[in-house]
Design a protein around this motif. Structure first.
Motif: not given
Length: 277
Positions: A108-113
């Motif tokens: 789970x992450x929300x960093x675009x990179x």
């Protein structure tokens, strides 16, 4: 993983003018997926403590050892890796599947990179998912259809919060122990919680910890809180700590005895693994 250099053009929504927590960590680990703005954070922190890169190195090594324990000793076959960051050679699914080939892992992450690189890396992978969500909104994350369907919520799950909670900036509105509790309450009995966090050791390295904290907080990144041992122990409230408890990451089940100097980088990040009864 892509070998794209940091100053090549990048597609939206990646913003190379603002530092990313994941890319700053990548810079500390001598990776390739970061930009000048991320390297500027690294330089400013290193001015305070040249050994600060050890924070990232010890954090990553702790993740690997904790995952080996969870798979080989605890037999955990399901993992919810929150704030997973940029992929490296040793990812959670890579480590645990050496022991348990059928293990299921949700990143789970929300960093675009992070999302772009992880989805490329995981293309074709079975039993591994990348979810775009805010790890500091546990209620919404835990309602996510992919999170609900990918994992069996009647069987033990390992919750990983590795180097994430010290970047939580809404402590005044919701203490981080309450945020962790929201996750823990949703976990089945027999699940495990793994946390690493910047530490103020309150010893000869305490002043360095607070200098590092100010360097992080006053950088463009704007986050990176160092907490005391007592504060971090509260995050594990109601859980059964695995020996040796909450300790500097370097001291948690080390692969080999360490006889070198105890630098600030090795003393100022702590980790622990605990079981939900």
């Amino acid at each position: 993983m892509s070998d794209t250099t940091s100053d090549e053009p990048v597609p939206a929504p990646v913003d190379p003018t603002k530092p990313s927590i994941a890319r700053v960590y990548d810079a500390f680990l001598n990776g390739t997926d970061h930009y000048e703005v991320d390297r500027e954070v690294l330089r400013k922190v290193r001015q305070v403590a040249p050994e600060a890169a050890e924070l990232a190195v010890e954090n990553r090594a702790f993740l690997i050892r904790a995952c080996r324990f969870l798979a080989a000793r605890a037999g955990i076959t399901q993992y919810l890796d929150c704030g997973s960051g940029l992929p490296t050679a040793e990812n959670t699914h890579t480590v645990v599947r050496r022991t348990l080939p059928d293990a299921r892992v949700v990143y789970v992450d929300n960093d675009p990179t992070v999302l772009a690189h992880s989805r490329a890396l995981l293309a074709g992978e079975e039993r591994t998912w990348m979810v775009d969500a805010d790890i500091f909104d546990p209620e919404a994350l835990l309602r996510d259809g992919r999170v609900r369907s990918a994992l069996d919520w009647t069987a033990p799950i390992a919750l990983l919060q590795i180097g994430t909670l010290h970047h939580y900036t809404d402590e005044a509105l919701r203490p981080r122990r309450d945020l962790v509790r929201a996750y823990v309450d949703a976990l089945p009995s027999g699940s495990y919680v793994v946390i690493s966090h910047f530490l103020d050791p309150e010893d000869e390295y305490g002043a360095t910890a607070r200098k590092l904290e100010q360097a992080f907080l006053h950088s463009m990144m704007g986050s990176g809180t160092f907490s005391t041992r007592a504060d971090l122990e509260r995050l594990f409230g109601g859980l059964e700590m695995v020996h040796p408890g909450l300790v500097p990451c370097a001291d948690w089940w080390p692969d080999t005895p360490y006889h070198g100097p105890r630098t600030a980088g090795r003393r100022c990040i702590a980790g622990g693994v605990a079981r939900k009864p």
